[in-house]
Every structure is written in C-alpha cells, then in structure tokens.
Scaffold this active site. Structure first.
Site, PDB file in Angstrom:
ATOM      1  N   GLY A 158      43.234 -80.888  18.889  1.00 46.01           N
ATOM      2  CA  GLY A 158      41.936 -80.858  18.008  1.00 46.01           C
ATOM      3  C   GLY A 158      40.503 -81.628  18.208  1.00 46.01           C
ATOM      4  CE  LYS A 159      41.703 -86.922  15.812  1.00 49.44           C
ATOM      5  NZ  LYS A 159      43.035 -86.556  15.569  1.00 49.44           N
ATOM      6  CB  CYS A 203      47.308 -89.930  11.267  1.00 49.92           C
ATOM      7  SG  CYS A 203      48.971 -89.525  12.333  1.00 49.92           S
TER       8      CYS A 203
HETATM    9  C1  LIG Z   1      48.436 -88.213  17.362  1.00 52.28           C
HETATM   10  S1  LIG Z   1      48.930 -87.129  18.460  1.00 52.28           S
HETATM   11  C2  LIG Z   1      47.357 -86.648  19.187  1.00 52.28           C
HETATM   12  C3  LIG Z   1      46.314 -85.785  18.451  1.00 52.28           C
HETATM   13  C4  LIG Z   1      45.419 -85.189  19.173  1.00 52.28           C
HETATM   14  N1  LIG Z   1      44.432 -86.032  19.624  1.00 52.28           N
HETATM   15  C5  LIG Z   1      44.581 -84.176  18.137  1.00 52.28           C
HETATM   16  O1  LIG Z   1      43.598 -84.585  17.709  1.00 52.28           O
HETATM   17  O2  LIG Z   1      44.922 -82.906  18.354  1.00 52.28           O
HETATM   18  C6  LIG Z   1      49.347 -87.987  19.864  1.00 52.28           C
HETATM   19  C7  LIG Z   1      49.651 -87.537  21.234  1.00 52.28           C
HETATM   20  O3  LIG Z   1      49.980 -88.482  22.196  1.00 52.28           O
HETATM   21  C8  LIG Z   1      50.818 -87.851  23.044  1.00 52.28           C
HETATM   22  N2  LIG Z   1      51.152 -89.454  23.826  1.00 52.28           N
HETATM   23  C9  LIG Z   1      52.521 -90.041  23.410  1.00 52.28           C
HETATM   24  N3  LIG Z   1      52.563 -90.931  24.257  1.00 52.28           N
HETATM   25  C10 LIG Z   1      51.794 -90.950  25.071  1.00 52.28           C
HETATM   26  C11 LIG Z   1      51.254 -91.861  26.394  1.00 52.28           C
HETATM   27  N4  LIG Z   1      52.305 -92.650  26.670  1.00 52.28           N
HETATM   28  N5  LIG Z   1      50.337 -91.240  27.152  1.00 52.28           N
HETATM   29  C12 LIG Z   1      49.752 -90.114  26.994  1.00 52.28           C
HETATM   30  N6  LIG Z   1      50.033 -89.360  25.744  1.00 52.28           N
HETATM   31  C13 LIG Z   1      51.017 -89.781  24.791  1.00 52.28           C
HETATM   32  C14 LIG Z   1      51.762 -87.431  22.586  1.00 52.28           C
HETATM   33  O4  LIG Z   1      52.382 -86.408  23.312  1.00 52.28           O
HETATM   34  C15 LIG Z   1      50.774 -86.574  21.127  1.00 52.28           C
HETATM   35  O5  LIG Z   1      50.355 -85.326  21.972  1.00 52.28           O
END
Ligand SMILES: C[S@@+](CC[C@H](N)C(=O)[O-])C[C@H]1O[C@@H](n2cnc3c(N)ncnc32)[C@H](O)[C@@H]1O
EC number: 2.1.1.176
Length: 443
Positions: free
Chosen positions: A257-258, A373
């Site tokens: 999304g971002k 969030c």
């Molecule tokens: C809050 S969501 C991100 C939403 C996204 N930025 C959007 O706006 O659509 C968090 C994301 O972090 C990823 N994630 C979790 N741990 C991570 C890590 N250690 N390194 C990179 N990505 C990670 C997850 O797979 C997930 O897709």
C-alpha cells in the site's frame, strides 16, 4: 443442483477456524478471502464474522449467564451460532422474527438438532432486550470487549482516552481512499465520486466515502485511480521528502500500500521493496501493477541488512514495522483474541533492532520514517525516544497538530469514530556529515 450457500453457516465455519477453541488461529481476513458466498450473502457472512469478533466478550458473557450448564467445547459451532444470532439481534437492522427463526434451522444444518430449542429460547429472550441493557452491569474490560491485559494497557498508556479508544475500536471503520495524484486532483476525484465523498483533514490525498462502495464501482479503480487506505496510514509516505531520482527503501513493504503511495508521490524515485516473506512480495507486485508503477522487490530481514543490502545508501527509508496492530482493532477485531501480553517484548525488540540496523543505510541528511498501527507506547514514542537517546546523529522532525496527544517523540493518532485509525509515526532526520573544516573544529 448445488445447494445454495447459507451465509450464516459460512460465518459459523469461518469463526470456528478463527476464534480460540477448535480453530487453527487463522486470521479472519485470510479466512474470509476464501470460502465466502458471493454477493449479498457474502456481505452477511462478513458482517457476522466481524461483528462477533468485535463484540465477542460481552456476547459470550451474556450467553453464559443464560445457560444452566456450559456448552461443551466440542459443540463450539452451536455457541458461535448463538453469538451470531445475538449480534444480529442487537447490532443490525434485520427483522427480529427472521433472525430468531434462522438459527434453530442452522443448528439442524450443523447436525446439532438437540440445540434448536435452546437457540430458540435464548434468541427469543434476547429479542426483548437491547445490548445497552444487557451489558449495563459488565466490568469495563468486558463491556469494551477487550482482553483484560489490553484494557489495562490502554488505561496505563492513555488514562484519559482509554474509554473513547475502546468505543472507537468497536465501531466499523470508515471507508477511506487515497486519490492517485498522478491521475487527478483531490477535487476532481471528489466530483467524480459525487454524493457521500468528503476530504480527509490530515492526509492531503485522502477522502472518505459514506456509505462504502465496492471498489469495482469506483471510477478507474482497476487502473489505479484510487487505493483503499486509511487516512492515518497515508501520513508516513508523505513525509519522506525524497530528492529527485532518489533511492528509497520501503523496509516492510508487503502488501505494498505504501510502496504504491511513495511512487505516486515521488514518481522518479528508485524504490526497493523489502519484505521478509517472499509470498507477500507477490502481493506488492500485484498492488504496483494495478497502479502502473514498479519497484525493485527484495526478500530479506530488515534487521539483517548484511544479507541483502548492496552498499548504496538510501535517501529515505520507510520502516512500517510489524506491531501489535492495536490501533486497527476495528479492522482486524480477531487480533484482540489472538494477541497475548507476552507477544509484545519480542515485537518491541525486533522494532528496535530494525531501527538500529537500518539507520546506517541512510544517507546523511536523509529521513527515516518509523510507523506502526499500534497505540501502545512501548512500540511507539517510547521506542523512538530510546532510539534517539542512543543515536547521536538522529533528530526528531515530526510535525504534529497541537491537539495531538503529548508524547515523548513523534505523533500518536488514537482511533476516532468516522476518522483515522490508531497509528504512530516519527520522522527522523540524520545529521549532515560535518564539513572537513568543522571536523578539525575547535581543537
Ligand atoms: C505492517 S505490515 C506492512 C504494510 C505495508 N507497509 C503496506 O503499507 O502495505 C508489516 C510487514 O512487515 C513484514 N516483516 C515482518 N518482519 C520483517 C522483517 N524482519 N524484515 C522485513 N519485513 C518484515 C511482514 O511480512 C509484513 O508484510
């Protein structure tokens, strides 16, 4: 001919997978993505699932109070059917007699004919009450439909706002869009959407649409004219200040999304979209394809850049960190029943390690925007204040409105009925490297 799908039966089956009990702890969104009837039947299934997850605690309490003996664990689908019925009676406009009549039949379809009489009696009694009366004497955590630990945490972190936050977390979220600035101005978009559209107050490309419409009915949605995105979630990307042709890291990118918003705001930016989960990066690719933009996907752990970074610094970094999701309980109400207090320390530790690991990748003078969030302070302003204390070349540049809650760093938004989600962002600037003369300095 195939049997027509029963939306209430589909809801009970979905809830049985999602809620603690017999299920496998799957997320509600994942379960609803598959196995939901089409059209209005699917609408009823979704409403029942979201409604029961939102109000689970007081609905369960009231139901337990009616029973002479508890419903056995293996009859969990009967309990869920009763909770769906109570939710329908108290929180929807559907005709009461139709609701009361639907559930004894549903019990038969669940092969639990023994429960038809019980269901009929419980729902008839409920139909003579309303939720406010039924829940009037419940303790605050039960009435707010929160687990005890989370209610305590809301009160500890936000003593003055906890009641409003809990109330806002129970209401269905507004339908919020991001206008693609490469396609039209916000005024043009408002005119194209017509009645029911209003601009958001905080994010310059946000607008609210009441009542919600299916995305297929939004003009140009398929080709990227709009994206569905909460107003608060639109704030971080706007603060990246990417120079022309600059290189950007979207460190936790999926579902993108971002990432898409960064490319709308800074169309010539070179964006690396990183995520730890390869399958989730496929969602980023789909998101960007609809918008007609592209980024460089990379699978990797944001806390371990040595595994994936090529050594070229970034002009801006967005760290939209994994978090407790306590700011979006109205969108993901099942999270309340999956999260435990014990989940927080490892999350807070991961967020801190990501901040520390990504900071050296930022060019001097560049910005890192940290976002979650969450509404919990240990993930947000306390996390960032601790980072600032141990990082001498970092400064907090976050602008926040005067009415925002006072915090140690950054900007905390609390969930608001008909307004933005609970969300946190901090805009952190890296000091310019000192000029050679300054380095010699006042020796
Ligand atoms: C809050 S969501 C991100 C939403 C996204 N930025 C959007 O706006 O659509 C968090 C994301 O972090 C990823 N994630 C979790 N741990 C991570 C890590 N250690 N390194 C990179 N990505 C990670 C997850 O797979 C997930 O897709």
């Amino acid at each position: 001919m195939a049997e027509s799908p029963d939306p209430r039966l589909a809801a009970v089956r979905a809830l049985n997978r999602v809620l603690p009990g017999q299920g496998d702890g799957a997320s509600l969104r994942e379960v609803l993505r598959r196995g939901v009837p089409d059209g209005s039947a699917g609408g009823l299934t979704r409403d029942l699932c979201f409604g029961v997850c939102r109000y689970l605690r007081p609905l369960n309490q009231w139901l337990n109070d009616q029973l002479d003996k508890p419903i056995k664990a293996k009859a969990q689908p009967v309990r869920l059917a009763l909770l769906c019925g109570l939710y329908e009676l108290w929180f929807t406009e559907r005709p009461q007699h139709a609701v009361v009549n639907a559930y004894p039949e549903l019990c038969r379809r669940l092969k639990a004919g023994w429960a038809s009489g019980l269901t009929n009696a419980v729902l008839r009694k409920a139909s003579r009450l309303d939720a406010a009366t039924a829940f009037a004497d419940y303790p605050p955590a039960v009435a707010a439909s929160l687990p005890d630990w989370l209610w305590r945490q809301f009160q500890e972190d936000w003593p003055e706002q906890a009641d409003d936050m809990a109330r806002a977390s129970l209401t269905p979220p507004p339908f919020t869009l991001r206008v693609n600035r490469q396609r039209h101005s916000r005024e043009q978009a408002l005119a194209a959407l017509g009645e029911g559209a209003r601009p958001g107050e905080l994010a310059p490309w946000s607008l609210y649409l009441t009542p919600p419409r299916p995305v297929a009915a939004l003009p140009g949605f398929d080709t990227g004219a709009f994206s569905v995105q909460d107003e608060a979630a639109q704030l971080p990307a706007e603060r990246l200040a990417v120079p022309p042709g600059g290189r950007v890291l979207d460190a936790c990118a999926a579902p993108g999304g971002k990432t898409g918003q960064i490319l709308e705001a800074f169309p010539d930016a070179r964006v690396v979209a990183l995520d730890r989960v390869a399958e989730r990066l496929e969602r980023v690719r789909e998101t960007l394809a609809r918008l007609g933009v592209s980024a460089e996907p990379r699978v990797g752990d944001a806390a371990e850049p040595s595994d994936w970074w090529d050594g070229e610094p970034f002009d801006a970094i967005l760290l939209d960190a994994p978090c407790s999701a306590t700011g979006i309980l109205r969108r993901q109400p099942d999270v309340k029943w999956h999260r435990r207090r014990a989940d927080l320390p490892p999350l807070v530790d991961l967020q801190a390690r990501m901040l520390d690991a990504l900071w050296p990748l930022l060019r001097p003078g560049g910005r890192l925007v940290y976002a979650t969030c969450s509404v919990l302070r240990e993930e947000n302003d306390r996390q960032v204040a601790a980072f600032l204390a141990r990082t001498p070349d970092a400064a907090d540049l976050t602008e926040r409105p005067p009415a925002a809650p006072a915090v140690a760093a950054g900007w905390q938004l609390l969930p608001r009925e008909d307004g933005p989600d609970g969300f946190y962002l901090a805009c952190l600037r890296k000091h310019e490297a000192p000029a050679p003369d300054e380095q010699k300095g006042d020796r």
